[in-house]
Design a protein around this motif. Structure first.
Motif, PDB file in Angstrom:
ATOM      1  N   PHE A 136      -1.415   7.608  -7.552  1.00 13.12           N
ATOM      2  CA  PHE A 136      -1.145   6.889  -8.797  1.00 13.12           C
ATOM      3  C   PHE A 136       0.303   7.130  -9.192  1.00 13.12           C
ATOM      4  CE2 PHE A 136      -1.015   6.152 -13.346  1.00 13.12           C
ATOM      5  CZ  PHE A 136      -1.855   5.054 -13.528  1.00 13.12           C
ATOM      6  N   VAL A 137       1.078   6.062  -9.315  1.00 14.33           N
ATOM      7  CA  VAL A 137       2.488   6.197  -9.688  1.00 14.33           C
ATOM      8  C   VAL A 137       2.592   6.275 -11.205  1.00 14.33           C
ATOM      9  CG1 VAL A 137       4.771   5.148  -9.604  1.00 14.33           C
ATOM     10  CG2 VAL A 137       3.231   4.946  -7.640  1.00 14.33           C
ATOM     11  N   VAL A 138       3.112   7.378 -11.692  1.00 20.51           N
ATOM     12  CA  VAL A 138       3.184   7.631 -13.132  1.00 20.51           C
ATOM     13  C   VAL A 138       4.522   7.154 -13.685  1.00 20.51           C
ATOM     14  CG1 VAL A 138       3.010   9.375 -14.939  1.00 20.51           C
ATOM     15  CG2 VAL A 138       1.717   9.652 -12.808  1.00 20.51           C
ATOM     16  N   GLY A 139       4.471   6.345 -14.727  1.00 22.69           N
ATOM     17  CA  GLY A 139       5.676   5.905 -15.437  1.00 22.69           C
ATOM     18  C   GLY A 139       5.511   6.183 -16.917  1.00 22.69           C
TER      19      GLY A 139
ATOM     20  N   SER B 176      -1.922   8.594 -20.305  1.00 17.22           N
ATOM     21  CA  SER B 176      -3.246   8.314 -19.738  1.00 17.22           C
ATOM     22  C   SER B 176      -3.495   9.158 -18.491  1.00 17.22           C
ATOM     23  CB  SER B 176      -3.362   6.824 -19.380  1.00 17.22           C
ATOM     24  OG  SER B 176      -3.178   6.014 -20.509  1.00 17.22           O
ATOM     25  N   TYR B 177      -2.465   9.306 -17.659  1.00 19.91           N
ATOM     26  CA  TYR B 177      -2.586  10.100 -16.430  1.00 19.91           C
ATOM     27  C   TYR B 177      -2.864  11.560 -16.757  1.00 19.91           C
ATOM     28  CZ  TYR B 177      -1.172  12.443 -12.098  1.00 19.91           C
ATOM     29  OH  TYR B 177      -1.139  13.241 -10.983  1.00 19.91           O
TER      30      TYR B 177
ATOM     31  N   GLU C 185      11.514   0.283 -13.470  1.00 10.86           N
ATOM     32  CA  GLU C 185      11.606   1.453 -12.587  1.00 10.86           C
ATOM     33  C   GLU C 185      10.247   1.830 -12.025  1.00 10.86           C
ATOM     34  OE1 GLU C 185      12.975   1.198 -15.559  1.00 10.86           O
ATOM     35  OE2 GLU C 185      15.131   1.236 -15.080  1.00 10.86           O
ATOM     36  N   THR C 186       9.233   1.761 -12.862  1.00  9.98           N
ATOM     37  CA  THR C 186       7.891   2.105 -12.396  1.00  9.98           C
ATOM     38  C   THR C 186       7.372   1.071 -11.406  1.00  9.98           C
ATOM     39  OG1 THR C 186       7.439   3.155 -14.537  1.00  9.98           O
ATOM     40  CG2 THR C 186       5.544   2.677 -13.132  1.00  9.98           C
ATOM     41  N   ARG C 187       7.638  -0.206 -11.680  1.00 11.75           N
ATOM     42  CA  ARG C 187       7.216  -1.264 -10.752  1.00 11.75           C
ATOM     43  C   ARG C 187       7.855  -1.053  -9.384  1.00 11.75           C
ATOM     44  NH1 ARG C 187       8.349  -4.537 -15.360  1.00 11.75           N
ATOM     45  NH2 ARG C 187      10.167  -5.522 -14.383  1.00 11.75           N
ATOM     46  N   LEU C 188       9.127  -0.698  -9.382  1.00 13.02           N
ATOM     47  CA  LEU C 188       9.841  -0.474  -8.127  1.00 13.02           C
ATOM     48  C   LEU C 188       9.279   0.750  -7.393  1.00 13.02           C
ATOM     49  CD1 LEU C 188      12.120  -1.435  -6.311  1.00 13.02           C
ATOM     50  CD2 LEU C 188      13.719  -0.026  -7.645  1.00 13.02           C
TER      51      LEU C 188
END
Length: 466
Positions: free
Chosen positions: A135-138, A144-145, A294-297
């Motif tokens: 799971f990529v955390v932004g 939530s993470y 940044e999170t999308r990338l």
């Protein structure tokens, strides 16, 4: 005069504490908790006990520490400190220090006399690929993470119940199933049950038709961790809500962990009983927002690494700039490019990416024009400016037209609430959902308003054809 160091041995008192608890507590409670604790050693006015996991330790401290202290004080006439160490039961039962302190008593830790906890069957509905590590955390998902991770490490101790809400494709299912996988991997003695609200409803209906309601209740009320996805599906299902209400109470009162997901805040749901809404909001509610650039990338880069595929940074940035809504759409675009490159044995250049994704992005742009048309037509009808509808004004003359425009956009386009909110001045998806629901309720009781909205929809279609 030389003072001799005093030797301490509280093991006989621990045996008596266990004996008293076993004579007063239900058998299942003793087997699940008390018999999982074993004696390690004694020191100055302190007894050190072993437990097999952090979860067991936290639960015992929360529910039994006061009882232990009272019983030790009663038995010894002194205030005894209690410490816990997390150890595997095999190591906890190796008690050489205590055996040296006394030879008159045969030391046999409780855990060595009791059967080990049995690992529960894994829930096959939980996808093993959903892990916290993937799971990529932004900034949009950090809270939530962290809440989800805390629940997974200490189920039933804090953040109970938990509701994770947000738009489509933002990672709700990934997080809730990551909780299930983590618990099954690290605390296998707990029974984890994962189900979608739709499946829960279908199982309940089937249990009634087949007269197997007791089996249905037994499945869910014996869970140690219950994970239910997409509870918005329960709207207008009164009997299923009633059953879930009793399941909730049964598990919550037994300190079992409950986690739910929903596509909107609970107060935005329609036809959900107040007492069930109250249960959902009793613990912690966390919101998943759309990821930033940044999170999308970072998500795209992690996915390419996982698939061991090379996609240039400029292509990944191109996708990240054009897909602003959710993770699902991001991954869909990337998957299409990877498939193209693999099947044709071609390197994905920026030109190829633009060509292959043109239809996807042009469709989005066409729909964006549709939203502009809806805003323009609605503004003209109510004699206000399109800027007012997208702006921050909250006067009555602007709020209602804005809500109507959002309602029309949701009804006649394929845009999600997140996408509509973005085009309406960067508003949150929950604002769009609230507007849509409010207009739906209004038109049920106001024929004039209903006719006006139908007129606006026809004008939008006529404008597009012209």
């Amino acid at each position: 005069m030389v003072m001799l160091e005093q030797k301490w041995n509280y093991y006989p008192f621990w045996e008596e504490v266990v004996s008293r608890l076993e004579s007063t507590l239900p058998e299942h409670e003793c087997v699940t908790w008390i018999q999982r604790i074993s004696y390690i050693r004694s020191k100055d006015h302190t007894i050190v006990l072993a437990v097999p996991s952090l979860f067991i330790r936290d639960y015992v401290i929360k529910n039994y520490l006061t009882v232990f202290s009272q019983l030790f004080t009663e038995l010894t006439g002194d205030k005894i400190g209690i410490e816990f160490e997390v150890k595997q039961q095999e190591r906890a039962s190796n008690n050489g220090e205590t055996q040296k302190e006394t030879s008159s008593v045969e030391i046999r830790p409780v855990s060595s006399m009791m059967p080990k906890a049995v690992s529960r069957p894994r829930d096959r509905n939980i996808n093993p690929s959903y892990q916290f590590s993937s799971f990529v955390v932004g900034e949009n998902s950090a809270f939530s993470y962290n809440v989800s991770m805390a629940i997974a490490k200490n189920p039933g101790v804090s953040y109970n119940p938990c509701l994770i809400y947000g738009g489509v494709g933002l990672g709700k299912t990934h997080l809730i199933q990551s909780i299930g996988n983590y618990i099954q991997d690290n605390t296998p003695e707990l029974q984890v049950v994962y189900v979608t609200a739709e499946k829960f409803t279908n199982e309940f209906i089937q249990s009634i038709s087949e007269k197997k309601t007791p089996q249905f209740r037994n499945k869910y009320r014996k869970a140690d961790v219950l994970l239910i996805d997409d509870i918005h599906f329960l709207q207008r299902k009164e009997s299923t809500q009633e059953e879930l209400f009793h399941v909730f109470n049964n598990l919550f009162e037994s300190n079992k962990q409950l986690v739910f997901t929903c596509d909107r805040p609970i107060n935005e749901l329609q036809d959900i009983t107040d007492r069930l809404k109250n249960r959902f909001t009793r613990g912690i509610n966390v919101d998943l927002q759309p990821p930033d650039f940044e999170t999308r990338l970072a998500i795209l880069r992690k996915k390419t690494e996982k698939q061991m595929t090379h996609i240039s940074s400029e292509v990944l940035e191109y996708i990240s700039k054009n897909i602003i809504t959710n993770v699902r759409d991001l991954e869909s675009s990337l998957t299409k490019l990877i498939a193209y490159g693999t099947l044709l044995n071609k390197e994905i250049t920026l030109d190829i990416a633009k060509e292959q994704l043109r239809s996807t992005y042009s469709a989005k742009k066409d729909q964006t024009k549709d939203l502009d048309t809806i805003i323009r037509v609605t503004a003209e009808y109510f004699n206000i400016s399109p800027y007012d509808i997208k702006g921050k004004k909250r006067t009555k003359s602007v709020v209602l037209p804005r809500q109507i425009a959002m309602y029309i956009a949701r009804r006649i386009t394929d845009f999600s609430t997140t996408e509509i909110g973005y085009e309406f001045g960067g508003r949150d998806h929950t604002t769009v959902m609230h507007s849509v629901q409010k207009v739906e309720m209004m038109i049920q009781n106001d024929v004039t308003l209903s006719n006006s909205i139908q007129t606006l929809i026809r004008q939008v279609h006529d404008y597009k054809r012209s």
